[in-house]
Design an enzyme around this catalytic site. Structure first.
Site, PDB file in Angstrom:
ATOM      1  N   HIS A  15       0.619  -1.138  -0.018  1.00 17.94           N
ATOM      2  CA  HIS A  15      -0.039  -0.062   0.191  1.00 17.94           C
ATOM      3  C   HIS A  15       0.889   1.338  -0.104  1.00 17.94           C
ATOM      4  CE1 HIS A  15      -4.004  -1.933   1.182  1.00 17.94           C
ATOM      5  NE2 HIS A  15      -2.956  -3.070   1.262  1.00 17.94           N
ATOM      6  N   ASP A 115      -6.149   5.402   2.453  1.00 27.63           N
ATOM      7  CA  ASP A 115      -6.259   4.207   1.940  1.00 27.63           C
ATOM      8  C   ASP A 115      -7.394   3.533   2.506  1.00 27.63           C
ATOM      9  OD1 ASP A 115      -4.165   1.768   1.456  1.00 27.63           O
ATOM     10  OD2 ASP A 115      -5.617   0.958   2.996  1.00 27.63           O
ATOM     11  N   SER A 279       5.670 -10.009  -0.782  1.00 28.88           N
ATOM     12  CA  SER A 279       6.404  -9.598   0.483  1.00 28.88           C
ATOM     13  C   SER A 279       6.142 -10.656   1.688  1.00 28.88           C
ATOM     14  CB  SER A 279       6.255  -8.173   0.990  1.00 28.88           C
ATOM     15  OG  SER A 279       4.906  -7.865   0.816  1.00 28.88           O
ATOM     16  N   TRP A 341      16.930 -18.516  -5.122  1.00 33.58           N
ATOM     17  CA  TRP A 341      17.632 -17.528  -4.200  1.00 33.58           C
ATOM     18  C   TRP A 341      16.743 -17.342  -3.170  1.00 33.58           C
ATOM     19  CZ3 TRP A 341      22.138 -15.444  -5.085  1.00 33.58           C
ATOM     20  CH2 TRP A 341      22.141 -14.304  -4.460  1.00 33.58           C
ATOM     21  N   HIS A 362       2.049 -14.753  -7.108  1.00 35.17           N
ATOM     22  CA  HIS A 362       0.761 -14.748  -6.068  1.00 35.17           C
ATOM     23  C   HIS A 362      -0.292 -13.808  -6.489  1.00 35.17           C
ATOM     24  CE1 HIS A 362       2.634 -10.963  -4.978  1.00 35.17           C
ATOM     25  NE2 HIS A 362       2.004 -10.790  -4.082  1.00 35.17           N
ATOM     26  N   ASN A 366       0.271  -5.189  -7.088  1.00 34.11           N
ATOM     27  CA  ASN A 366       1.758  -4.238  -7.660  1.00 34.11           C
ATOM     28  C   ASN A 366       2.317  -5.282  -8.470  1.00 34.11           C
ATOM     29  OD1 ASN A 366       1.041  -1.899  -6.216  1.00 34.11           O
ATOM     30  ND2 ASN A 366       2.277  -2.532  -4.636  1.00 34.11           N
ATOM     31  N   SER A 367       2.366  -6.640  -8.055  1.00 32.95           N
ATOM     32  CA  SER A 367       3.147  -7.540  -8.948  1.00 32.95           C
ATOM     33  C   SER A 367       2.520  -7.698 -10.381  1.00 32.95           C
ATOM     34  CB  SER A 367       3.241  -8.754  -8.309  1.00 32.95           C
ATOM     35  OG  SER A 367       4.188  -8.828  -7.352  1.00 32.95           O
TER      36      SER A 367
END
Length: 482
Positions: A15, A115, A279, A341, A362, A366-367
């Protein structure tokens, strides 16, 4: 004198990033028109990632963007069983006095941009005489559902998960019940009560800015604007102002590129499958082993950012012990074509690399936008929150990906307090999805589609583009209200 705006993001990094980018874009378009103060609070999840991001962005922000940390609430506590939506709503609401004092000290404030988890401050804004706007950090599909949720709540008295038929949501292909957002899957939990509360309050704001663009989600945006989602109330103006992305990672220092980028530089264009789960994305050993077997059996090159389970609830993923999570001998068997990684990777820079041809994600918003921005098709592997809804939209409505578990409610989830998935995605299902994306004619079609959207995404934010114009419209309104 510059017009004062006050922003209040939720403290989650997903966010924070897009709201900071909104502020930066406003200032880029209007260098002298605005002074923006962003109120910040500590994360109740103890998220080091968010703290590190804020430290970095605070040091490099333009002078017209200031950050005002609010003091933590006194004696705040919740029970260990508290779900994430409840925790974040209560924690944010506990800052009400500090927010009121900030609005007073910064007066005159022309707009308060908050938000979606901050709707408890609508009274605070009204008492200060400040128009309140929502910045919706997810997509128009979730906004459509949230606006429509009070209607669904009145119409459907049973649990959504018990329904036999798909749920009709304006602007979307009917959604399988088990692919509804996690917070609505248990009406007896306070998380549902809070999600419904925020959904009801969206109608009260002066406007809603959404991190999406017209050509990406035309049907949800049309349904919202036509009033289909709020049949009993006028719909606030909706401004599609995205994609708002932090692309700073795209050009890492040439003197010391990340090891993953060095490895990608040795691979053929479009040949690598990138796996990264956000994240909060982490797995139990059983699911990690299924993923490993699936990508091994697919035969494709891969780069996998694999994170370990949180050490405690509401803490982020940890760096990985690969011996615990991966099948015996996996690293040796795949050494010539893959890299695992065990910690953070520069996702934007990886997606920008020409060697990457597919993204197992996922489906955090944002991804999704980063993947579209770089023209990389997606294997949708939703975990928690609204990610199943996002995945369904990508596969069924947008046509830029294939799904594992999408449409049948299967997903592993991770207990970070924002929803827990169920079931196990088997290696065979992931293998088939990877092959569909990387080998079949279907994958070629999806790649063409996402590359078309890539070109559109870059044009909409340029001067004269619809997202540029939408932001200019609302910015002009704030200036005129002086």
């Amino acid at each position: 004198m510059a017009t004062q705006l006050v922003f209040f993001p939720s403290p989650g990094v997903g966010h924070l990033v897009s709201m900071v980018e909104l502020a930066k874009r406003l200032l880029h378009h209007n260098p002298t028109a605005f002074s923006i103060t962003m109120l910040t609070i500590e994360s109740p999840f103890g998220a080091a990632t968010a703290a590190a991001y804020m430290a970095k962005v605070s040091a490099s922000a333009p002078p017209a963007l200031q950050f005002l940390p609010l003091p933590p609430p006194l004696n705040f506590s919740v029970s260990p069983e508290t779900r994430g939506e409840t925790l974040i709503s209560l924690f944010i609401g506990a800052h009400k006095q500090s927010v009121a004092e900030a609005l007073k000290s910064l007066s005159p404030v022309r707009a308060f941009i908050i938000d979606l988890f901050c709707t408890t401050f609508l009274e605070t804004a009204a008492e200060a005489g400040v128009p309140a706007y929502i910045f919706f950090t997810s997509g128009a599909s979730l906004l459509s559902l949230m606006l429509y949720l009070p209607t669904l709540h009145d119409q459907i008295t049973s649990e959504f998960r018990d329904l036999k038929e798909p749920v009709a949501i304006p602007g979307m292909t009917p959604l399988p019940p088990l692919d509804m957002p996690m917070p609505v899957m248990d009406k007896t939990n306070d998380a549902y009560t809070w999600f419904l509360y925020h959904s009801r309050r969206l109608r009260e704001v002066e406007g809603i800015l959404v991190n999406t663009f017209e050509e990406f989600e035309p049907q949800p945006l049309k349904a919202i604007r036509d009033g289909q989602c709020l049949p009993d109330h006028p719909t606030p103006p909706v401004y599609a102002v995205g994609p708002l992305l932090n692309l700073d990672e795209q050009q890492p220092p040439a003197s010391e590129p990340h090891e993953c980028l060095k490895w990608l530089g040795t691979q053929p264009d479009g040949s690598v499958l990138f796996l990264c789960f956000g994240s909060w994305g982490a797995f139990e050993p059983a699911q990690a082993k299924e993923i490993a077997l699936g990508i091994e059996q697919s035969g494709h090159r891969f780069l996998w950012s694999l994170r370990g389970r949180p050490k405690e609830k509401f803490s982020g993923p940890t760096d990985t012990d690969l011996d615990v999570l991966l099948p015996e001998g996996f690293i040796d068997r795949t050494r010539e074509r893959g890299m695992v990684w065990p910690t953070w990777v520069p996702q934007v820079a990886v997606l920008a690399h020409p060697a990457v041809g597919g993204f197992v994600s996922h489906c955090g918003w944002n991804s999704i936008l980063e993947s579209v921005w770089h023209g990389v098709p997606i294997v949708a592997f939703p975990l928690y929150a609204e990610q199943r809804l996002n995945a369904w939209e990508l596969v069924k409505d947008v046509g830029v990906g294939v799904g594992v578990g999408v449409g049948v409610g299967v997903g592993v989830g991770v207990d970070v307090g924002v929803g827990v998935g169920s079931g196990l995605v088997k290696a065979e299902e992931l293998e088939k999805a990877v092959q569909r994306l990387m080998e079949a004619e279907e994958g070629q079609r999806l790649t063409r589609r996402v590359k078309e959207l890539r070109e559109v995404a870059r044009k909409v934010v340029e001067e004269g583009g619809p997202s540029y114009s939408a932001l200019a419209t609302v910015a002009g309104k704030w200036v005129q209200e002086k």
